[in-house]
Scaffold this active site. Structure first.
Site, PDB file in Angstrom:
ATOM      1  N   ASP B 141       0.823  -1.221   0.000  1.00 40.32           N
ATOM      2  CA  ASP B 141       0.000   0.000   0.000  1.00 40.32           C
ATOM      3  C   ASP B 141       0.855   1.268   0.000  1.00 40.32           C
ATOM      4  O   ASP B 141       2.086   1.195  -0.123  1.00 40.32           O
ATOM      5  CB  ASP B 141      -0.928  -0.053   1.223  1.00 40.32           C
ATOM      6  CG  ASP B 141      -2.316   0.489   0.921  1.00 40.32           C
ATOM      7  OD1 ASP B 141      -2.441   1.364   0.062  1.00 40.32           O
ATOM      8  OD2 ASP B 141      -3.273   0.015   1.571  1.00 40.32           O
ATOM      9  N   ASP B 201      -9.625   3.732  -4.071  1.00 40.29           N
ATOM     10  CA  ASP B 201     -10.358   2.535  -3.656  1.00 40.29           C
ATOM     11  C   ASP B 201     -11.769   2.481  -4.243  1.00 40.29           C
ATOM     12  O   ASP B 201     -12.506   3.463  -4.224  1.00 40.29           O
ATOM     13  CB  ASP B 201     -10.501   2.516  -2.124  1.00 40.29           C
ATOM     14  CG  ASP B 201      -9.230   2.048  -1.446  1.00 40.29           C
ATOM     15  OD1 ASP B 201      -8.177   1.990  -2.098  1.00 40.29           O
ATOM     16  OD2 ASP B 201      -9.306   1.740  -0.242  1.00 40.29           O
TER      17      ASP B 201
END
Lengths: 488, 488, 488, 488
Positions: B141, B201
């Site tokens: 991430d 996202d």
């Protein structure tokens, strides 16, 4: 009227002695992609000689991606021996024997775009390899560049490494940067290269927008590919002046002849590439050349614009939105790109070139005043009178003398036999009427222009007098282009 | 008709041997967030096996954020022993025993997004820890990255550190970069990773714009989250080609099954993720799987597009603005996203896949000509005739053979008992009709396609002849998708 | 219904122990600019104590630019002894004696914005100087930064130097970055600072666009100044989530009380700063405080949103363009900013806060459904039912219990004498009705909320039942805000 | 009413002692380009003295590009001896003898824009050369900068090298950065330079958009050239405050007198350059100066704005779109730039300057209220009353006392003989009425203003009383400008 000149202490920005006019040649990519071989190159080269294309200036035979078989144990790039059974030096020698130049391809990345070995970090060794093979030209791509981009400095450093490496070989190698306009190479490439691509890859369409060429302006973080002719023209419009003697804005190889556009569209494509001083790299299958393609790519009046020794690109004077036509509908085509444009540019010896471009689908009347044509002259300098406005100019149509299909056909099928006698130039030993063809190996474009060569000037179609204007009826997706020469 | 192939010296850009097709699996984040445990993972894994999902290709069980208890004194990452009482190696072993892969999560930052210890600066140690646990996959991430972003080079260097560390362990670990498209990873990630997220996202909405996903194009300095399916599809459209064998554009995990969209919307979501070669990572609670969800995520004809060995993503041919419907109103939905889109893509063996997407709320007739379908073939290459236009193509509907709810229900409740006898594949020892299900562990997708497996081709619904077109009536927020196979 | 919590191994991103809720205090800049002195600070501080503002949480007295007399021979920063005749340590001691914190100002540049000596390159020495004076807080500006900006890494490195220097002093000093959103500090500041400005300087206007605050979105290369309240709210909307416990998005100091806006506009300004978890730094002349200003800045129900221990900012659910009103004209004001907006946010203990904002000039009816309010809950997670939708919620109006002007007046003029007896809190030894005032030094906001303190909850005005909605009639340039508490 | 002042410890950002007001002078580029010589410079200088232009402040005679003959063997820059037969020191000495300053040109690149030797990497040597010649001013360009741009830090470092080199010579040299606004020099140049160009090159047009100046806002990656007056004014509008005492936003040299604009347009051009505190560098052929040009460039009331010692630029208060005029058509010109604008600014001693700009083609009535004029005063500070609104202001027209053509003609042809006797200033030994002319060498602009010099104040045309407004009828492409002085 002042003439363009270069004063003594002025320097060409990139000093490898090449690129004094925009390079001309042929590259296999547009028509063949990875489907390459020694045979393709040499057969094409022979046709380029036979059809007189070499002698009008198409000099470099450029092998694009997919030629490699990787690196040997000591890191030396190896050609694919199936495709190039005699190796690369043989190709180079063969081309040199035809008085052509050999162009090679690599990428400033870990891999080339087709995922063969790239030259990033191997610049010195690869430049030596290329020089050893007798390479005259390098197209240097941008794929898989390991994150080495993002601002001018990063991209400059990466491309400078190969520039230095090429120069260190001692062999003059034309250096053609292909980074698609990323990080604005028009600012930093002129001192390290002879040309630089300014946008994503061209494709064989006049104006169809393609999702994969997402930008419509020069400020583009995703150059992509499948960019149309109009897309590229609109991108470069803002900085055509960045191409100068020694280094040129590269609008990508030509699509002329590949059948995705009309004859008018290909004329427009060829004309604008010449006015904007783009490299003229043929991108079609020369063995399938049609008469109409030959008469476009060999048009001497257009090539004389491209190869003008002053090396000053034309620029866009205005863009007009689509005009209202009957029934209050706009004259736009399938892709609603219907603007009309006017361009002007300075040439050597005080001549000017102008062009009317009609991106709409239907014929439009267009015109330009002296203030349009000489816009730079009337907005620059002191309060003194502007001499350009007070003289008369002969107007020469650059397409009026286009080679007839019958002549082009006979050249292509080898039956050409000129009967006109006088007023000819030599094409492979046969005299060609000089209003159709110009052999630049006999006398240069510069010399021909100075001698008022008819083929180079185009056909005189009128006079622009003080206070007057130039008018044309321009076909849809078409162009009208003229050379202006002062009567004084 | 030319076939896709990979020549000998071509290299896969990232050479860890993984990612030859887009990865498939399950990740807990979309459905569970931080509410994770050993039990959740292993129970889910068992269901994935039981429902035949493993055997259609969902291989990786990916543990997302919040698993950590920080670092030990010597800096080693420690799992939260409440959530994972037997440690991580136990989870890995258990999954391996089910023939599944184990996915781990960390962040290229000081902290993970949920503010657990991140791996920035600890890449080597953490990679060794992960390898020691038996990890097969790393989702990496971008939170709390200490300012190490802002151009390609900075981001590349940061993500390369973990790539090098993973490779140095000697264990093949699938490397999945999750930096939300920042600094254009599609340019620099292919040589260091197997996939890279291209946007913020996803959330469980077809097209609702959310303030926190502020960009609508790929050029985004604030990826954010709560990006809808249509938002993501429009972002990736410009560079679908950047996903290639070995490394893929990651459109984020699937929301199929989470109840925020209709069945049509989930079919569209699944179809486009497959056409665009996104990883297919399930993001729903497998224990709550509905029959309709199962029949979407296990559709063999769609999975055969995703797992096609050529690895070439489809692309968008056109977008049309909402059509005027009765009463001069536009056919748009709550969020006025009413365009229709057409996509095409090349598959292995010369097949093509096409899709009609209707983002408007009401059923629309849509159609595509051969020039739409073969747009790349007609705008690429020389003036030679285009063979694609002169042959006939069988048209197979990719959703026509969708598994009936009754079958899906019986699989889910364990009562499935196939009576059709012939023409079956094996699901946990029980034969399933092969028009509904494809067990890729028996023969690969490539082999199945070569054998004309009905489940993989879809249902033949017509023929596209030269000069013809493919038409479909497409439901609002729906898709129609077809495989085209040449009759020659 | 799940509650927010922080698991054990989670870390606060910046760990100096400060900023657990958004900082509160007073800064002289908005009202006084460079017209500063010891007297101004200490007189203001005394009023802040007297008016009960300290006890509702306004803790830091922040001295802004123009305090300096340059550096001594050894490089130590010197205060202007005319303005601060007793030096800075005296100011700090005096404030500490009032149980207030002392805020100091410098710039990460060669000079401060008013062209006094800056701290760039002098971070260690200056941090030691500040710590030696007893400073508790540093506002660190961005002027004259010697080109040290342009991407996240460059800005991060510059601001990290002072972060490290402050931490090295051993004194806990709240670190407030003021770089106006340049290079997206919401990404890189959370691990090095307690707050970061997200836009150019505020000014005392609700929505007037000013040429010198040219950006209207967060992606801004020229933050400028004279940014209106609505300008700032629209910029931060996309990333309100970036403010978290320990570090906050700073929307700039408050203009409440400075007379450039209406009472409705100031209520809106205060409400949204609280919902977005901005620091609440008073920016008005406390000696001129009006009753209506006092009742805004001390509203306990609003402060309980700001100081909520969960530290989660609300976000914008939707923006609606100006509605058509009579005569087909839009309901927009002088600056045509007439949208209406709805916001929602999670609070500690499972409560929610919602707000209706009407940026148009005339009163508008507004409403929100459960799907609007719980949009994150219905679009996140698996297919399991969403519990938030199936319970009833008490709706408390956050402004209904606003302190009456008569009470506020008596507090300001020192004549306050509460007669209500029961149900009071203490303000400087006098009991104040707790529906008007909350002394957070007696019990924290967290404790008060747990005890259902009326002042903190606001006034219950209704119930939201499953399937229902919350409606309000919202004044032009006004806001309606509510706390929702589950009845279960 | 507060007065502007500089407190003791405040520093001028760039401390070479120069640029306390915007520089004034003459540069050959706009009128002559590369057509330069010693004769041109010295002849021009003599005229600048003779016409009184030196004495109103035009101090620097700036030689632009094309003066060089390259470098000697030891790397020293050499002048072109044909153009400058006596060398550069001779030019400097000659100018110094006329009490003028000598400006030199180079580029922070490998080459200058006209491709002569640049100073990148040669800063120290070239600065010593310039200082040795007696140079007082350096215009430092941006061409061929070898990729050293792309963010603030890169550009800063490059331009700082020359700043340091100039300072190291010991000779005070005005440092004028010319990087066309690239990388936002208004942020990083103030500590290293006395002025910085903020946009691409000006040309002699009021508002014609030119393709080669493609940006219309300050955020510009391709500054280009042929930027119109209105283009530049709109770019700088967002950051006029960045110009301060010691360092100025440079809007490029003036085009006044070059015949491409009308008299109204040139007045507007001159007025706005003065209000925005741009350098005032004449760009016309002084030998061809017309009376109307002289009366524009020497207007003392305008020059008193430019040279105001407070050094605070005016700013744009509002822009209004073109007004609907008869027949429902908009009042726009050929290029549809028809907005009207209002500007205000603070001057020394509490005065204000305001301007109404009409970019449309036809005369428009315009007016401004006290809230417009004092917008900063009413939106800044506490709730205390704003004193500016409660006093009356004398309104002086800055163009009402423009020198009559008869006077200007007689100055230009050397026949000027003032008969007015009293109330005069000296121009080359002859008295000139002080309402027309101001000799700033006798007493500075600051002194003249303090003494209520009529020429500097302009002509009083009215009074602005509390609650009132200032109105003007403004010609198309024209400006009305006023000085306001408080009656108290």
């Amino acid at each position: 009227i002042p003439q363009l000149h270069v004063a003594q202490a002025q320097q060409i920005a990139y000093q490898n002695g090449l690129g004094l006019t925009p390079q001309m040649g042929w590259d296999n990519w547009n028509a063949f992609g990875c489907d390459i071989s020694e045979e393709l190159l040499l057969e094409t080269a022979q046709k380029i000689v036979d059809y007189g294309l070499r002698d009008v200036g198409y000099h470099y035979i450029i092998l694009d991606d997919c030629w490699s078989a990787g690196r040997s144990d000591n890191g030396t790039l190896q050609p694919n021996m199936t495709k190039f059974p005699n190796g690369m030096a043989y190709v180079a020698d063969s081309l040199h024997n035809m008085s052509l130049g050999f162009g090679m391809y690599s990428s400033a990345g870990k891999l080339t775009c087709a995922q063969y070995a790239g030259s990033l970090g191997m610049e010195k060794q690869d430049a030596m390899t290329f020089a050893g093979w007798g390479v005259d030209y390098l197209k240097y791509d941008n794929c898989y560049n390991e994150g080495q981009e993002g601002n001018s400095m990063i991209s400059y450093n990466r491309y400078k490494a190969m520039s230095d490496a090429l120069n260190a070989t001692g062999r003059p190698i034309f250096y053609s940067i292909c980074n698609w306009g990323t990080d604005y190479p028009w600012n930093w490439a002129p001192t390290i290269a002879n040309s630089w691509r300014i946008a994503g890859d061209i494709y064989d369409s006049f104006d169809r927008p393609d999702t994969r060429c997402p930008c419509t302006t020069w400020d583009c973080k995703l150059p992509g590919f499948h960019c149309s002719v109009m897309n590229i023209l609109n991108k470069v419009a803002a900085f055509t002046d960045k191409g100068r003697v020694g280094g040129w804005n590269d609008l990508d190889a030509l699509e002329v002849g590949n059948s995705g556009m009309t004859d008018d569209e290909y004329k427009l494509h060829m004309t604008m590439w010449a006015l904007f001083k783009s490299p003229l790299i043929l991108g079609t299958d020369i063995t399938l050349l049609s008469p109409s393609t030959l008469s476009i790519i060999a048009n001497p009046a257009i090539l004389a614009i491209s190869q003008d020794p002053a090396g000053k690109a034309a620029f866009r004077v205005w863009e007009k939105s689509p005009a209202l036509v009957e029934n209050n509908t706009y004259s736009t085509d399938l892709y609603t790109v219907g603007s009309t444009y006017f361009f002007t540019g300075q040439l050597t010896g005080g001549d000017f070139v102008i062009a009317f471009l009609n991106a709409g689908p239907t014929t439009q009347p267009m015109s330009a005043t002296m203030n349009d044509i000489f816009v730079d002259q009337v907005t620059t300098g002191s309060s003194a009178p502007v001499p350009y406005l007070s003289v008369s100019w002969d107007v020469h149509d650059l397409w009026a003398n286009r080679m007839p299909d019958s002549v082009a056909s006979s050249i292509l099928n080898g039956t050409f036999n000129n009967t006109s006698g006088a007023n000819t130039d030599m094409l492979n030993g046969t005299a060609v009427p000089i209003s159709y063809y110009y052999n630049s190996t006999h006398s240069s474009y510069e010399e021909g222009l100075a001698a008022n060569n008819t083929a180079l000037l185009g056909k005189k179609v009128g006079v622009l007098s003080p206070g007057g204007k130039v008018s044309a009826s321009v076909a849809g997706h078409g162009v009208a282009a003229y050379r202006l020469r002062s009567q004084t």
